[in-house]
Scaffold this motif. Structure first.
Motif, PDB file in Angstrom:
ATOM      1  N   UNK A   1       0.838  -1.203   0.000  1.00  0.00           N
ATOM      2  CA  UNK A   1       0.000   0.000   0.000  1.00  0.00           C
ATOM      3  C   UNK A   1       0.872   1.253   0.000  1.00  0.00           C
ATOM      4  N   UNK A   2       1.891   1.259   0.861  1.00  0.00           N
ATOM      5  CA  UNK A   2       2.797   2.414   0.930  1.00  0.00           C
ATOM      6  C   UNK A   2       3.420   2.711  -0.427  1.00  0.00           C
ATOM      7  N   UNK A   3       3.915   1.691  -1.080  1.00  0.00           N
ATOM      8  CA  UNK A   3       4.605   1.896  -2.352  1.00  0.00           C
ATOM      9  C   UNK A   3       3.644   2.181  -3.507  1.00  0.00           C
ATOM     10  N   UNK A   4       2.445   1.602  -3.436  1.00  0.00           N
ATOM     11  CA  UNK A   4       1.463   1.906  -4.468  1.00  0.00           C
ATOM     12  C   UNK A   4       0.978   3.353  -4.330  1.00  0.00           C
ATOM     13  N   UNK A   5       0.793   3.813  -3.105  1.00  0.00           N
ATOM     14  CA  UNK A   5       0.436   5.220  -2.897  1.00  0.00           C
ATOM     15  C   UNK A   5       1.535   6.129  -3.429  1.00  0.00           C
TER      16      UNK A   5
ATOM     17  N   UNK B   1       1.612   9.236  -6.292  1.00  0.00           N
ATOM     18  CA  UNK B   1       2.022  10.567  -5.816  1.00  0.00           C
ATOM     19  C   UNK B   1       1.347  10.968  -4.507  1.00  0.00           C
ATOM     20  N   UNK B   2       1.280  10.010  -3.602  1.00  0.00           N
ATOM     21  CA  UNK B   2       0.821  10.250  -2.236  1.00  0.00           C
ATOM     22  C   UNK B   2       1.832   9.602  -1.300  1.00  0.00           C
ATOM     23  N   UNK B   3       2.295  10.342  -0.307  1.00  0.00           N
ATOM     24  CA  UNK B   3       3.293   9.810   0.607  1.00  0.00           C
ATOM     25  C   UNK B   3       2.703   9.494   1.976  1.00  0.00           C
ATOM     26  N   UNK B   4       2.804   8.234   2.385  1.00  0.00           N
ATOM     27  CA  UNK B   4       2.665   7.839   3.779  1.00  0.00           C
ATOM     28  C   UNK B   4       3.846   6.910   4.048  1.00  0.00           C
ATOM     29  N   UNK B   5       3.925   6.364   5.254  1.00  0.00           N
ATOM     30  CA  UNK B   5       4.999   5.414   5.517  1.00  0.00           C
ATOM     31  C   UNK B   5       4.469   4.287   6.395  1.00  0.00           C
TER      32      UNK B   5
END
Length: 758
Positions: free
Chosen positions: A709-713, A717-721
């Motif tokens: 999910x993190x890498x797909x976001x 062009x959406x950043x979470x971690x």
């Protein structure tokens, strides 16, 4: 008044039976004049000698222009005495009068948006500018007009008239970018006379094609690209996706009057500048003349477009502009090549985020811009606490760097001022502050101070806690010393179990679990060989997976720590400065007052700052030892930046925004959880949230899903971690300017990803 004007028309312009109709105007009064033979326009103005020269110049330009354009522009009409500008009294006041021919057509603003129409506007405006380029007038050449983009700075005082502090900051950001990106190359740009106001109520159309333009009142000598910027501003400013509407106009203009690469490279900032002028002028007009609705007619759309514009990458926009006119776009260096260069001098122990790393070139508020031209929504980085490149914070640093930077061995006002403002956010018992340059340095210093006061080097710490990268900080950070590559727990360290009501043994977060966890910790204290000098914990354990301490935990544990001679330390590096929404400091959520507080990350909004706040008694103990000095802690630049951050939090209501948006964000995640059993827990406070991903029907961590999910976001062009002992917790701690719309975008994309892969 009408009868007076009718008499003037009869006497000066030989009308027999003129009929007048009042038209909308910005500061002057305009009238449609009709009689049996046709229509014309009467324009009236309060007398002003300087403005009379400008009106004469405007008439002269229109007459010159008529030699190059046979139609599509108004023509000055002379009086019977062959005068194009008359000075007469109107209701006892000296006034100016002029007559112009009437142009037939439908205003661009009154017809449906059409790319064909915008294409014809591009051709028409290029033809107009080709003609204006041949015209000369030294009055207009010397004019400094506040609506002229090159004189954006004339509008700076008007920013104060904008009611919303958040809106003021957005405008100030674009003013700053104009100074940085545009001002240095202004002298290099080609200049000529331009119309200067190709808005939708000055453009006339017939059958969907542009056939005329009126109101040359803003005609001035300016960079040619400003003409394009102004027209594009009004083309895009009511569109959902602004960049989708630039191509037809730009291509048509370029075909007749080719644009240069350096002009297109600043076009993004020029459009932003025009929008800023518009909202500044509207705000000022509302303040001085609230009944003039004409002056604020486009304000709502201008603000909407400005907010969309910040979410567009300057480089991405520039590349689009260049593609349209077949000019080369900016080339980017492959990530692999950039990493290879990096690792030639930087150790790979400094990791990069995401499987597809990001090369960042700039950032603004909650957006980051990469070298590919993408705008990236930052729902991850909590260091730019009030927003990336916040103009007030930037200005504070720039201003002080140009004046003085020294150290605390000298006396300067900003040190005391910042200390006072910061300590005002704490209860009276926390009355002394030491400034350093990072949260790590602050944690290190905190333990040194604690030892000086309690004479003990034994510390109780929290399971999964993290407090920095110095040796002492690592010694008290279970996240580091218990890592498989770590050095292990030292004998002077006592580790309390994390009071986690999701995965822990006590799960009722009604105060009973907190009391039970505290009881267990107290039992550890009683069996530990020695007295604990300090207990340090984060109110929400970040590296533990964004785990809030169970309710009542600190209320039950703090007295026991103090009873055996220790002090209580709250690490507010991540939770402080309003992030948790309901309170300014995380420890307040627990209903306690610590003896010492550690500060870091958000203090300087990215500028390296940290601090330790403690009681007078503890400070006195520390003061009996060797001198404490930090070369850069509390320097004037840092202090001014720190003051600016506090001011922005207050002015923009960012703590309240964290509460409102955070509650909304949390609820969106909980709604998502109802339909996805892979979401085991949703937790946190304000804009400090964690979403724990598990194997459906269990509490077993699903690290792979979290990573995916993190890498797909990131690819969207959406950043979470991710965080937590098993790296299975999605963490989102965005800048406090994050909006409900941003939150909805994040959750909408996570929902889409889950629907595709689960």
């Amino acid at each position: 008044m009408m009868s007076t004007l009718e008499d003037l028309l009869k006497q000066e312009f030989q009308y027999q039976n003129p009929k007048l109709k009042l038209l909308a105007g910005y500061f002057n009064l305009n009238y449609l004049v009709s009689d049996g033979e046709g229509k014309s326009i009467l324009k009236t103005y309060p007398f002003d000698a300087e403005y009379a020269d400008i009106l004469d110049a405007e008439n002269e330009i229109l007459l010159q222009l008529s030699a190059y354009l046979t139609s599509g522009i108004p023509t000055p009409i002379p009086s019977a005495e062959k005068q194009y500008l008359l000075q007469k009294e109107l209701e006892g006041k000296p006034s100016l009068f002029r007559m112009l021919s009437f142009l037939e057509g439908d205003f661009l603003g009154s017809i449906a948006a059409s790319k064909t129409t915008y294409e014809s506007l591009g051709s028409f405006l290029a033809e107009l500018d080709l003609g204006l380029g041949k015209c000369k007038n030294y009055v207009l050449r010397s004019r400094q007009l506040d609506w002229d983009i090159q004189y954006l700075a004339l509008n700076k005082p008007l920013i104060a008239s904008i009611e919303s502090a958040i809106d003021r900051s957005l405008v100030r950001y674009f003013f700053l970018q104009f100074e940085e990106q545009v001002a240095p190359i202004l002298p290099q740009l080609r200049k000529q006379l331009i119309h200067g106001d190709a808005n939708e109520w000055n453009i006339l159309t017939k059958d969907g094609h542009v056939n005329g333009i009126i109101d040359f009142g803003d005609c001035t000598y300016s960079p040619l690209i400003n003409e394009v910027a102004i027209a594009l501003t009004y083309i895009i400013y009511d569109k959902e996706k602004p960049l989708d509407w630039v191509a037809d106009f730009l291509k048509a203009y370029h075909q007749k009057l080719p644009l240069e690469a350096q002009e297109l490279e600043i076009l993004y900032y020029l459009i932003a500048a025009r929008l800023c002028i518009s909202v500044c002028q509207s705000a000022q007009s509302r303040k001085v003349n609230p009944e003039n609705s004409y002056a604020t007619i486009s304000e709502k759309a201008a603000w909407a477009t400005l907010r969309k514009w910040i979410a567009i990458s300057p480089l991405g926009a520039t590349n689009e502009f260049k593609k349209v006119v077949n000019l080369p776009v900016s080339k980017f260096i492959p990530i692999e090549t950039q990493l290879e260069r990096r690792y030639q001098s930087i150790s790979p122990i400094l990791s990069v985020s995401y499987k597809n790393p990001i090369a960042i070139t700039s950032a603004a508020f909650q957006y980051m811009y990469d070298d590919r031209g993408n705008a990236i929504l930052d729902a991850y980085n909590n260091i730019p606490h009030v927003g990336h490149s916040h103009p007030k914070v930037v200005a504070a640093g720039q201003r002080q760097m140009a004046k003085l930077n020294t150290n605390t061995r000298y006396i300067y006002d900003s040190l005391a001022e910042y200390a006072e403002k910061l300590l005002a956010k704490f209860p009276p018992s926390l009355s002394k502050v030491y400034f350093v340059n990072s949260g790590s340095a602050a944690s290190d210093l905190a333990m040194r101070i604690a030892t000086a006061h309690t004479k003990s080097q034994n510390y109780m710490v929290m399971e999964h806690g993290y407090h920095g990268n110095t040796q002492i900080s690592i010694d008290i950070s279970d996240y580091k010393f218990s890592n498989k590559k770590g050095i292990g727990q030292k004998p002077n360290i006592l580790k309390a179990a994390i009071p986690d009501t999701y995965l822990g043994k006590y799960k009722n977060d009604d105060g009973s679990a907190g009391a039970a966890y505290a009881k267990d910790a107290i039992a550890q204290l009683e069996t530990f060989d020695g007295k604990i000098g300090a207990f340090i914990a984060e109110p929400i354990v970040g590296c533990g997976g964004q785990v809030p301490l169970a309710k009542g935990y600190l209320q039950a544990l703090y007295p026991a720590i103090r009873a055996q001679g220790g002090i209580c330390i709250s690490d507010e590096v991540q939770t402080g400065f309003g992030r948790v929404g309901t309170h300014f400091w995380g420890y307040e959520v627990q209903g306690v007052i610590p003896d010492m507080v550690v500060l870091g990350k958000p203090m300087g909004n990215g500028h390296p700052m940290g601090a330790v706040v403690c009681t007078e008694e503890i400070a006195e103990s520390f003061g009996k030892g060797v001198e404490f000095f930090s070369s850069f802690g509390g320097n004037p630049v840092s202090c001014e930046i720190g003051i600016a951050v506090l001011d922005v939090i207050e002015e923009e209501g960012l703590q309240e925004n964290a509460r409102i948006v955070g509650n909304y964000y949390l609820e969106l995640f909980r709604e998502l959880q109802k339909n996805h059993s892979c979401i085991g827990d949703v937790r946190g406070s304000g804009l400090f949230l964690g979403v724990e991903l598990v194997k459906p029907g269990t509490t077993e961590p699903d690290t792979a899903l979290a990573s995916r999910i993190k890498n797909e976001l990131r690819n969207r062009n959406i950043l979470i971690s991710t965080d937590g002992p098993h790296d299975n917790v999605l963490k989102t701690k965005p800048p406090l300017c994050f909006s409900k719309e941003n939150a909805a975008e994040v959750v909408r994309n996570i929902r889409d990803i889950l629907n595709r892969i689960v």
